[in-house]
Structure formats: C-alpha cells, structure tokens
Design a protein around this motif. Structure first.
Motif, PDB file in Angstrom:
ATOM      1  N   ILE A 467       0.865  -1.180   0.000  1.00  0.00           N
ATOM      2  CA  ILE A 467       0.000   0.000   0.000  1.00  0.00           C
ATOM      3  C   ILE A 467       0.904   1.233   0.000  1.00  0.00           C
ATOM      4  CG2 ILE A 467      -1.694   1.312   1.353  1.00  0.00           C
ATOM      5  CD1 ILE A 467      -2.806  -1.239  -0.043  1.00  0.00           C
ATOM      6  N   VAL A 468       0.676   2.141  -0.939  1.00  0.00           N
ATOM      7  CA  VAL A 468       1.504   3.346  -0.979  1.00  0.00           C
ATOM      8  C   VAL A 468       0.760   4.587  -0.488  1.00  0.00           C
ATOM      9  CG1 VAL A 468       2.946   2.442  -2.841  1.00  0.00           C
ATOM     10  CG2 VAL A 468       1.039   3.961  -3.413  1.00  0.00           C
ATOM     11  N   ARG A 469      -0.554   4.506  -0.408  1.00  0.00           N
ATOM     12  CA  ARG A 469      -1.288   5.673   0.082  1.00  0.00           C
ATOM     13  C   ARG A 469      -2.711   5.259   0.456  1.00  0.00           C
ATOM     14  NH1 ARG A 469      -1.657   8.783  -4.277  1.00  0.00           N
ATOM     15  NH2 ARG A 469      -3.927   8.961  -4.327  1.00  0.00           N
ATOM     16  N   VAL A 470      -3.227   5.874   1.500  1.00  0.00           N
ATOM     17  CA  VAL A 470      -4.650   5.729   1.821  1.00  0.00           C
ATOM     18  C   VAL A 470      -5.218   7.138   1.926  1.00  0.00           C
ATOM     19  CG1 VAL A 470      -6.352   4.941   3.521  1.00  0.00           C
ATOM     20  CG2 VAL A 470      -4.348   3.523   3.022  1.00  0.00           C
ATOM     21  N   ASP A 471      -6.257   7.412   1.161  1.00  0.00           N
ATOM     22  CA  ASP A 471      -6.932   8.715   1.181  1.00  0.00           C
ATOM     23  C   ASP A 471      -8.257   8.560   1.907  1.00  0.00           C
ATOM     24  OD1 ASP A 471      -4.978   9.955  -0.446  1.00  0.00           O
ATOM     25  OD2 ASP A 471      -6.019   9.371  -2.285  1.00  0.00           O
ATOM     26  N   VAL A 472      -8.562   9.528   2.763  1.00  0.00           N
ATOM     27  CA  VAL A 472      -9.811   9.474   3.522  1.00  0.00           C
ATOM     28  C   VAL A 472     -10.525  10.816   3.379  1.00  0.00           C
ATOM     29  CG1 VAL A 472     -10.845   8.928   5.767  1.00  0.00           C
ATOM     30  CG2 VAL A 472      -8.634   7.929   5.153  1.00  0.00           C
ATOM     31  N   THR A 473     -11.830  10.772   3.226  1.00  0.00           N
ATOM     32  CA  THR A 473     -12.611  12.008   3.097  1.00  0.00           C
ATOM     33  C   THR A 473     -13.863  11.933   3.970  1.00  0.00           C
ATOM     34  OG1 THR A 473     -13.726  13.500   1.533  1.00  0.00           O
ATOM     35  CG2 THR A 473     -13.868  11.165   1.052  1.00  0.00           C
ATOM     36  N   VAL A 474     -14.313  13.091   4.441  1.00  0.00           N
ATOM     37  CA  VAL A 474     -15.611  13.139   5.140  1.00  0.00           C
ATOM     38  C   VAL A 474     -16.563  14.101   4.432  1.00  0.00           C
ATOM     39  CG1 VAL A 474     -14.732  12.485   7.421  1.00  0.00           C
ATOM     40  CG2 VAL A 474     -14.764  14.909   6.768  1.00  0.00           C
ATOM     41  N   ASP A 475     -16.147  14.562   3.237  1.00  0.00           N
ATOM     42  CA  ASP A 475     -17.023  15.477   2.498  1.00  0.00           C
ATOM     43  C   ASP A 475     -17.250  14.990   1.069  1.00  0.00           C
ATOM     44  OD1 ASP A 475     -14.574  15.994   1.351  1.00  0.00           O
ATOM     45  OD2 ASP A 475     -14.392  18.042   2.117  1.00  0.00           O
ATOM     46  N   GLY A 476     -17.374  13.683   0.936  1.00  0.00           N
ATOM     47  CA  GLY A 476     -17.709  13.110  -0.369  1.00  0.00           C
ATOM     48  C   GLY A 476     -16.637  13.324  -1.422  1.00  0.00           C
ATOM     49  N   GLY A 477     -15.392  13.474  -0.993  1.00  0.00           N
ATOM     50  CA  GLY A 477     -14.289  13.569  -1.946  1.00  0.00           C
ATOM     51  C   GLY A 477     -13.889  14.988  -2.300  1.00  0.00           C
ATOM     52  N   LYS A 478     -14.562  15.990  -1.690  1.00  0.00           N
ATOM     53  CA  LYS A 478     -14.142  17.373  -1.983  1.00  0.00           C
ATOM     54  C   LYS A 478     -12.724  17.588  -1.462  1.00  0.00           C
ATOM     55  CE  LYS A 478     -18.687  19.519  -1.821  1.00  0.00           C
ATOM     56  NZ  LYS A 478     -19.306  18.610  -0.798  1.00  0.00           N
ATOM     57  N   SER A 479     -12.454  17.057  -0.277  1.00  0.00           N
ATOM     58  CA  SER A 479     -11.077  17.106   0.224  1.00  0.00           C
ATOM     59  C   SER A 479     -10.693  15.727   0.744  1.00  0.00           C
ATOM     60  CB  SER A 479     -10.946  18.149   1.341  1.00  0.00           C
ATOM     61  OG  SER A 479     -11.809  17.830   2.414  1.00  0.00           O
ATOM     62  N   TRP A 480      -9.524  15.294   0.308  1.00  0.00           N
ATOM     63  CA  TRP A 480      -9.005  13.987   0.724  1.00  0.00           C
ATOM     64  C   TRP A 480      -7.852  14.206   1.701  1.00  0.00           C
ATOM     65  CZ3 TRP A 480     -11.257   9.427  -0.428  1.00  0.00           C
ATOM     66  CH2 TRP A 480     -12.149   9.369  -1.531  1.00  0.00           C
ATOM     67  N   HIS A 481      -7.793  13.359   2.714  1.00  0.00           N
ATOM     68  CA  HIS A 481      -6.718  13.458   3.698  1.00  0.00           C
ATOM     69  C   HIS A 481      -5.876  12.194   3.622  1.00  0.00           C
ATOM     70  CE1 HIS A 481      -8.611  17.000   5.569  1.00  0.00           C
ATOM     71  NE2 HIS A 481      -9.680  16.454   5.038  1.00  0.00           N
ATOM     72  N   VAL A 482      -4.575  12.385   3.507  1.00  0.00           N
ATOM     73  CA  VAL A 482      -3.679  11.237   3.377  1.00  0.00           C
ATOM     74  C   VAL A 482      -3.419  10.658   4.772  1.00  0.00           C
ATOM     75  CG1 VAL A 482      -1.416  10.455   2.599  1.00  0.00           C
ATOM     76  CG2 VAL A 482      -2.652  12.191   1.286  1.00  0.00           C
ATOM     77  N   ALA A 483      -3.729   9.380   4.936  1.00  0.00           N
ATOM     78  CA  ALA A 483      -3.582   8.728   6.245  1.00  0.00           C
ATOM     79  C   ALA A 483      -2.116   8.437   6.559  1.00  0.00           C
ATOM     80  CB  ALA A 483      -4.390   7.435   6.271  1.00  0.00           C
ATOM     81  N   ASN A 484      -1.823   8.381   7.834  1.00  0.00           N
ATOM     82  CA  ASN A 484      -0.503   7.935   8.284  1.00  0.00           C
ATOM     83  C   ASN A 484      -0.519   6.424   8.438  1.00  0.00           C
ATOM     84  OD1 ASN A 484       0.592  10.621   8.723  1.00  0.00           O
ATOM     85  ND2 ASN A 484      -0.899  10.742  10.395  1.00  0.00           N
ATOM     86  N   PHE A 485       0.642   5.830   8.174  1.00  0.00           N
ATOM     87  CA  PHE A 485       0.725   4.381   8.329  1.00  0.00           C
ATOM     88  C   PHE A 485       1.190   4.067   9.744  1.00  0.00           C
ATOM     89  CE2 PHE A 485       1.461   3.743   3.487  1.00  0.00           C
ATOM     90  CZ  PHE A 485       0.130   4.047   3.269  1.00  0.00           C
ATOM     91  N   GLU A 486       0.316   3.458  10.502  1.00  0.00           N
ATOM     92  CA  GLU A 486       0.649   3.143  11.887  1.00  0.00           C
ATOM     93  C   GLU A 486       1.558   1.929  11.939  1.00  0.00           C
ATOM     94  OE1 GLU A 486      -2.586   3.813  14.858  1.00  0.00           O
ATOM     95  OE2 GLU A 486      -2.187   1.706  15.291  1.00  0.00           O
ATOM     96  N   HIS A 487       1.319   0.999  11.044  1.00  0.00           N
ATOM     97  CA  HIS A 487       2.190  -0.185  10.971  1.00  0.00           C
ATOM     98  C   HIS A 487       2.197  -0.716   9.537  1.00  0.00           C
ATOM     99  CE1 HIS A 487       4.060  -3.622  13.418  1.00  0.00           C
ATOM    100  NE2 HIS A 487       4.405  -3.761  12.148  1.00  0.00           N
ATOM    101  N   GLN A 488       3.396  -0.771   8.986  1.00  0.00           N
ATOM    102  CA  GLN A 488       3.551  -1.369   7.655  1.00  0.00           C
ATOM    103  C   GLN A 488       4.809  -2.217   7.663  1.00  0.00           C
ATOM    104  OE1 GLN A 488       4.462   1.081   4.007  1.00  0.00           O
ATOM    105  NE2 GLN A 488       2.636   0.082   3.200  1.00  0.00           N
ATOM    106  N   ASP A 489       4.700  -3.389   7.097  1.00  0.00           N
ATOM    107  CA  ASP A 489       5.821  -4.315   7.030  1.00  0.00           C
ATOM    108  C   ASP A 489       6.917  -3.747   6.133  1.00  0.00           C
ATOM    109  OD1 ASP A 489       6.398  -7.068   7.949  1.00  0.00           O
ATOM    110  OD2 ASP A 489       6.704  -7.402   5.806  1.00  0.00           O
TER     111      ASP A 489
END
Lengths: 556, 556
Positions: A467-489
C-alpha cells in the motif's frame, strides 16, 4: 442454469464408514454449494431425497419470515404436536410417492422426519423464485442439521401448516440413521468471533478489535470453513504428492516436512467475500454476510512449496505442467475433498513465498486454520490457501473442484444466475487492492476533539503489492486526507504480503451532526479502489473492494 | 505558481561546445517542464527574451487562423518582402527598447529576425487569453523553431501586418547565433501522428486509427521524447555496464548484443500521461495534453537484460544491489542524460522479460523509438523503457534523474504544488488497469443499426496482468454490457504484456439523440478502474485510468 444446479445437487453419501448426510448450498440462504458425485445405485434413492432437502431447509428459513402471517388458530392446531411426528388421521406415503411429487403440475412435496408436506402454495412467495423447486420430492432434514437457524419453533409450526401425510416408517428410520451431525467434532472457538454461519463455521471479529494489532492472534483470526473441520493427527499425518504422468507418488510425514529448511513470512489472508455485506446492501448475492473483518495477518512458518516439489522430483524448468492442485482433509458427505489450485509459476517462484506452513504466529497451526499443514499462498485469495492439506497434484489442469471451477470468480454487474457461465471467468487468484474503516464503526458515535475525528483501518493488496497511500474524506471527496501508516511491514514488493494499519485525524465541519467517512487505498502498481459498489456488484458477492463508507454520529 | 514557473524557465545554454537554445516548459502550453539552472549573468538577457518567445510562437499559430480576416491589400503590401527583413523607412530599436514594451499600457512588442512588431491589438483575439503576454518584449523565433506549423507564409504575412520597426542589427546577429536548434536533426514522422508537442516531439494517433491493428505499425506508434533525438550509429554504438563497487566497467557493441540468444515478446508500452486530457478537463495539471492514444503495441526482439547483466559479472543471488539504472543517449542542454531505473528483481526475473531490444516489429528500432537499443520493461510505465540506451548501472539506489525522483509519481487529489513532496511517493513502475473507447470518438455522430451502436476500444494492465473483462454502459451503469475480445494475446499472466482490443454492440434507447458511453476493464488480479477522474486527479496528471467516458450523437 438448470445444468449448474443439477451438478451441484447430485449427492453421494459415504464417508469414513459412517453414513452421514450433509447438505450445503442454496444461494437464497447465502450458503455454500458443493459438488457431489454418485457412487453406486443403492444410494440413488437417498440422493434424490437429499436433492430436494438442499432447498428444503431454505423453505424453513422463509417459514420464519412468513410466520407472522400464520393465524393463531393454525399455530394452536399444531402447538402440542411434535413436529414431524406420525399422525394417525393422515395417509402414509413411501419415498417413491414423495419423489414423484416434484413438479408443480403434480404438486411439490417434501418430508421432515415422519411428516410429508405439500409446499406448492408456498413456492410463489419464495423470494428465490423457481430454485425452491430443487427441494421437491425429498427431505429438508439434512439442511436443518447443518444450519442451526432452523432450530426454531416457528419453522416447525409453519412447516406443519403444510402437512398432508406420513412417511412410511421403515424408510424413515433408515433415513434418520444417516443423519448423524457431521459437525459433531468442531474445535472450540473464541466468543469474540461473530459467526456468519455456524455449520460450517465462518466467523469474523468486530472490526474495531481487528485493527488493534498488526498481527492477528490465532484465536481471533477469522475462520472460513467450507466443511466440517477434520481431526488430523500429527503422528499419522501424511502428505501425498503426485506429479501427473509419474506412476509413483511421494509421501511426506509431518516430521519429514519439518526437517526441511524452513521459512517464515508475514502474510495477510483474506476471504474473497470480505466486505460482502456492502454488496448485499445494494442487491442480494449468494454468499456469507461478511463484514470487513474476513481478513487477518499472521506469521507463517513452513517449508517452501517449491523445495518440496523439487524434492518430490519436479524439474523446475519443466513447462509441461501448468497448475499445482491442493486437496484438503475436509470433505463433503460424498467424501469429496475441498480442492483448489494455483498456477505452477507461482508455486515455483522463489519470490512467490508459497509455504507448506505448520506454524501460525509461532505455534502449531490451530485446527480451525489447517492443522497440521496449510498451504500459504501469500497475495492470493484465501480459498487457495488450502487447509488440512493432504494431497498435492502437479498437473496440466486447474483443480476441478467446485470452488475452483464454479465459485470464487468475478462477473459483470449485469450477469445473473440465468446468464452466468462460470467457464467464462478466471478463478480468483491475486486479490485487488482493498481498504476498510474499522474505527469508528458504522452507526457509532464519535467524539470530536479539536474539531477533528480519528479514523483507523487497514489496507491491503494482493500479488505482493504494497500500500503506498490511503486517502480518507468526510465530504464526499471534496477534500481527501492522506492517512498515516501506523504499521507497515518492511518487505518490498513483489513480496509485500501483509496489510497496512493506517490512521488519520480529519477535520469535521463545526455544524455537522454526522458524517460519512470514505476510505480508498492505492497500491504499488497504483491500482486504486473503485468508488461505488453498484458498478462492481456481482452475483456471488466477491471482490467487494469499493471505497469503504461508514456513517457515524458526532459528539462534542 | 509563480515560483514553479520561475524554476522551470531558468535556462542554461551550453551543449557539446555549441551554444544552443532550448526552451521547454510552461504548462500553460502543456509542454514539458525541465529543470535548468542559470550558469552566468551574460545569458540573462537572452533568457528573458526566450521566456517570452516560447509563447510568441503561439501567437503565430493563431495568426494562421486569423489570416482569413486579413485584407487582400494587406497581403499584397507585404507579399514581396522577406519576412523580418530590414525596412529602411522604419525606426531602429535595441533589445532594451523592446523588452520595455511588455505590458498593455506600454504596448506589447515582439521581434522576428530584424523586424519589430506591436501585437497589442492582436492580444484580445488570442484564444489563450493572458498567456500571450509571456511573449511580450521578446523574440518569437525560438518558438517557431520548435513548432514547424509556423513555417507558413500566412503567419509571416500576418506578423508583418503588425510591423513597427527594425531591431538593432548587431544585437540581432548575436541573437541568431545563439539560436541553433537542438532539434535540427529529428527523424521524419508520419503525418498521422498528432503532436502534443513538437520539440521535444510527442505525438499520438487519432484513437480511431489506433485500434485498427493489434500491432501498432512503427510509423504510427506514439512518440514520447523528453529531449532531442540522438543520432546514434550502429557501427560506433557502445553500451556500458557498471556494477557499483566493481572498478572495471564492461562494454557491449551492438554486434556483441546481437550475438547473444535473442527473445521476442509482444508488449504494450504506455505513457504515464496517457488520457491526461480527461484529467485536465477536471482541473489543470502539469503535463502534455495526451488523449487516449499515448499507447501502442509492438513485438520487441532483443537480448534478455538478465543474460547481459550476468555476462557482465552480476551474481544472480547477490542481494546487495536493489536497482538497475538506465541512461539514454538523449541529453538536455547541460549534457545530463535521460535516466530511469527499475528494481533489480524485475531485471533478473526470467518471467520479467526485460529486454535490451534492437528490433521493433521485426525491423531495427526506428530512431524515434530508441535506435539502436531500447530497454523494454514490459508491464512497466514507458518512462522506464529507456530509449537510445547508453549506460546501465547496477546499484543500491534508484536513478537520481529528475524523471525518476521528481516526476512520474502519483499523489492524492488534495496534494498541490505547495504541499507536494516527491520523496513521499514511489516512482511509477507497474501501471494500473486502464481502458479507452476509441471508436466512436468524443463528439462524433454514430449510426444506430438495429437499435444498437458499435463501440470499440482497448484495455490493458501493467505487471503482466491480462484483461479478463471489459464492461460498457450507455445508461450510466444501470446496465453493463460485456465486450467481446476482438484480439487478445495468448500469453498467460504474469507474462501477459499486450493490450486487448475489444468491441461491443450496445442497445440504445429509441428516443435518445445522444448517449455517454462508459468503459471499464477488469484485469486478472480483478483490479478494476476507478469511476471518476475527480477522485484520482493528481497535480502531474499521471495514471488517468478512470472509466473512459465518451459522449456521442446518434443518427438513425
């Protein structure tokens, strides 16, 4: 359509000396369908009974729903009677009579214990349509043994409302003797696992628990069984390896395998039906109602499959074989084992990391997860990670098992059970990129802190992609927030087998009382998730990897 | 924004002893932007002139369109004059005078050869709006050198209609000397290729032509050059291979490579910017305005890279190296070569099929496509398929080139040029699944036959994945139609490198006068395309693989 169903419901009954009846299938109930073959003529009659019984249980299920429509008088009428018990005032029929009532024009009959029922008038209210006709002329009992939901007084009451007669007693006794519960010897499970079905046992954790740990504890790892759990013993275990065209097969005892150089990998295993519940919300599908937790991550220790195949005599550069087939020790009532296969290149690829694993998170693999040997095919759908491995066949062909040929395949949203052709889609191997929001969960109330909410989940992709990126939105995609990786192998693609646990704090509008959170992941091939479940919906409810969307209430 | 433009337009002029002027960049013109640094003060003036000149050519282009509006008298007036020649009756200006006329209130002047022109009255008719002002106070010549469309008598005539004076002759001579065209020796191209930029040459076919053939003819294969095309000779060609830490490098002449065992594969190559025009419709991005035809399929013959590396002394199981870097023979004005790298596992993987190719569709690779050697990394973005290969370095590190480090990477839709951090995203390697509707094309009129329209296109996925299904809809996804595969290569994943040409007949509503067609593909990992471009938009406009949507009119 008829051809496919016919194939699935040809039932053969013989396993380890005990005649048992097992009946799976019925997409109306989201249960599994199994492949059976006929062994000899003497079983034909019983087979026919069971043929109908497959769907008979299904009828029972709908009886529950229909129960509210039954009059109080009717319920009273049958209230003091033992369901299926002999009724002096009714005629007696033998199995042949019953099996002759299998079409609408001749009425549709089924049996339960000593009871004979004419369910013709129920059929038109059956949401699954004509498929109920498969129950025609036979017993509902095997199905009710498998699925405990039928242990409900309502079901019996409704069934009795269709009572028309008695089954010939001698025949009935013979039948009952066969119905020993094939699930009598299941392992004990942790209470935290929420079953999607009990027999066979299929269960997942609540999503909030799932992402508390990068490594999923064995006891909390989702369980996906297609059949009763076999009780294999380490001392007597033998793995048979056949290379097609070579007369002599080779056998490995558990201790033989453990003597070979071992390898440990961290890999996520996921069911093709993970997040199926999102698909079901759009339109019904055939399959267990999995939430987003039919997935888990463990360390797996074992011997590389390629080493075992080579030591069994397979030549690495021999290109006449195309597939490696696996057979599990779990078998249906006909003795037919669970089966699957993977392309041989993956089995032989050093970077493929396919293992014959005997340890899960540092201890012997628990019974529910394949004791003593499970094939781990990292990056590939759980269904090919065959548990209780008993046989490997190196072949020019794919496994001919039901699960390889007529299940675990994807289709267009417009393909239905009348138009589906399983030969037209490839068996799922590598899984596509997916993510899920695990915390907060759907419908929960979230505390807003400093105008933000915290969202946490997992993301994963098959085929060794990271996984290279996770985008999260709470406004239907008007603004996306890039998540932090808490644990990645740390493993690099194409050997990045484990999921990524992510978290993000997202600002929410000060006036909002609720929000819908969306998450999407991008993997190292820059594939990303499709947006809406509608456009990837498929009749089997697999590959449900649309944006994960969770509605929550906000508390300040 | 200003900061970015400033960065990209700082020009340094020095190449192979000859002072030459090269001008790239300016996303307003959808041209490539390159990184240059200023070498010394004496070039500053010329730089400023060129800055404007880039867009000056653009003005010329629109002069062509405007030419019909010019009166016959005006044309006659200048007909016998050499454009830009000295005119005795007009005043003489020096460069400083001209550069002082760079705003509307002071009038907008430009130069061409010895001519000085006041184009203020043309500006308002310029379809590109204010961007024309970048040409203010400087010469149009460099741009006209870059874009041959200006070699048209109409352009000169219109330009001369704005003539106001002469440029100081001495300055003019100095200027001309600096303007040696780095693109003086480009190969001849087929007229069917539609340029997205001419210098460097980047061009694609009209989509309808693209899918007429499973194998794209060399002459019609999309061209994506970052720099002028080098003129390498087969006789003197040498490929240098360096293994970091090993003092002695190894060289291969073309004939050495041709003596090694050869391999032919059929592979599709695609630019990361393919279908960028769809992304631009949503919001501007930096990059060439590619349609859906920055993709093509050819057979490539050459020697496997792994064989060459091993013969150069690399040990296959040596895990101290992580990347294989490539340098092309194409260099920028500073002498810096085009560069890229791939992970070493792919270079060494027998199934990776990475080739040092010397033939394209059975003939020596044409100059535009990398003569004499191009690295073919099937399943991987075009940018890593380095043309005119001159050097290979086996290293612990990725290529440090601009194109590996600060370009060809994906970002979240919310990342802008103020927040972008190129170190946070991986260089694109494998490309995600994509499809395009090529016939009918956007805005065209389609004949409805038997209530159906015929739709045709391609689909492809990176990483050796095969296309398993293409779904097409004309009702926004209410009903999807599974396309037929007109041509698909027989190669199995993970070595399925070529695209799939598909076609489908779709029923259209009898009353509809127009429809929007959508296509989406599914690959053998069951990854599928994201729905809308909005949610995958990125500032560089790469990876534009949302559903392809084409609006057409219907004719009955």
């Amino acid at each position: 359509m008829y051809r496919i169903l016919q194939r699935f419901t040809t039932i053969e009954i013989k396993r380890r000396g005990v005649q048992a009846i097992q009946c799976c299938g019925l997409h109306e109930l989201n249960k599994e369908q199994h492949n059976f073959s006929n062994e000899n003529k003497s079983f034909k009659r019983t087979r026919n009974i069971l043929l109908g019984a497959v769907v008979g249980g299904c009828i029972g299920y709908y009886f529950i729903e229909k129960s509210k429509l039954v009059s109080a008088e009717e319920i009273k009428k049958y209230n003091n009677d033992e369901p299926g018990s002999f009724k002096e005032d009714l005629p007696v029929y033998n199995l042949e009579d019953i099996s002759s009532h299998a079409t609408r024009d001749k009425r549709i009959w089924v049996t339960y214990k000593e009871g004979v029922y004419d369910i013709t008038n129920f059929i038109d209210t059956h949401p699954g349509g004509d498929q109920i006709l498969l129950a025609a002329g036979s017993s509902v009992e095997p199905f009710w043994l498998l699925y405990s939901i039928h242990e409900n007084p309502h079901v019996y009451k409704i069934l009795e409302s269709y009572r028309i007669g008695n089954l010939n007693k001698d025949e009935c006794n013979n039948l009952t003797k066969d119905m020993t519960d094939p699930y009598f010897n299941e392992p004990k499970r942790h209470n935290a696992l929420k079953p999607a079905s009990k027999k066979p046992f299929n269960a997942e954790l609540p999503p909030e628990l799932l992402i508390q740990s990068f490594i999923t504890p064995n006891e909390l790892f989702y369980v996906r069984n297609h059949l009763p759990v076999p009780d294999l013993k380490a001392e007597t275990y033998e793995l048979e390896i056949e290379i097609e065209g070579v007369k002599k097969t080779k056998s490995f005892r558990l201790e033989d395998l453990k003597k070979l150089p071992k390898k440990t990998i961290t890999a996520t295993i996921m069911c093709a039906g993970n997040r199926r519940s999102d698909m079901i919300k759009h339109k019904p599908v055939k399959g267990l109602n999995w939430g987003p937790a039919a997935i888990g991550t463990a360390t797996w220790t074992g011997v590389p499959l390629r080493d075992v195949l080579i030591s069994a005599g397979l030549k690495e550069d021999d290109d006449k074989f195309k597939h490696v087939q696996f057979e599990g020790g779990d078998s249906d009532v006909t003795g037919k084992m669970y089966g699957a296969s993977i392309p041989i290149w993956r089995a032989l690829d050093k970077r493929g990391d396919v293992l014959l694993a005997y340890e899960m998170n540092g201890v012997p693999i628990p019974r529910d997860h394949g004791f003593p040997i499970r094939v781990i095919v990292p990056g590939v759908v759980g269904a090919r990670n065959v548990k209780w491995l008993e046989k490997i066949t190196v072949s020019d062909k794919e496994s001919d098992s039901h699960w390889q040929q007529n299940d675990y395949k994807g289709f267009s949203p417009s393909t239905d059970w009348d138009t589906v052709d399983f030969t037209k889609s490839p068996a799922i191997q590598e899984l596509p990129v997916i993510s899920a929001i695990c915390q907060p969960s759907e419908g929960s109330t979230v505390k807003v802190e400093q105008d933000k909410i915290t969202v946490k989940g997992y993301a994963w992709s098959g085929g060794g992609h990271k996984i290279v990126r996770v985008d999260v939105t709470v406004d239907g995609g008007k603004s996306w927030h890039v998540a932090n990786f808490e644990h990645q192998d740390a493993a690099l693609p194409p050997q990045h087998w484990a999921w990524t646990i992510w978290t993000v704090k997202i600002p929410v509008d000060k006036k909002s009382k609720n929000v819908e959170i969306w998450a999407k992941a991008v993997d190292s091939s820059y594939n990303t998730q499709p947006e809406s479940v509608e456009n990837i919906w498929n009749l089997r409810g697999v590959l449900s990897n649309a944006y994960h969307k969770v509605k929550v209430n906000l508390k300040r």
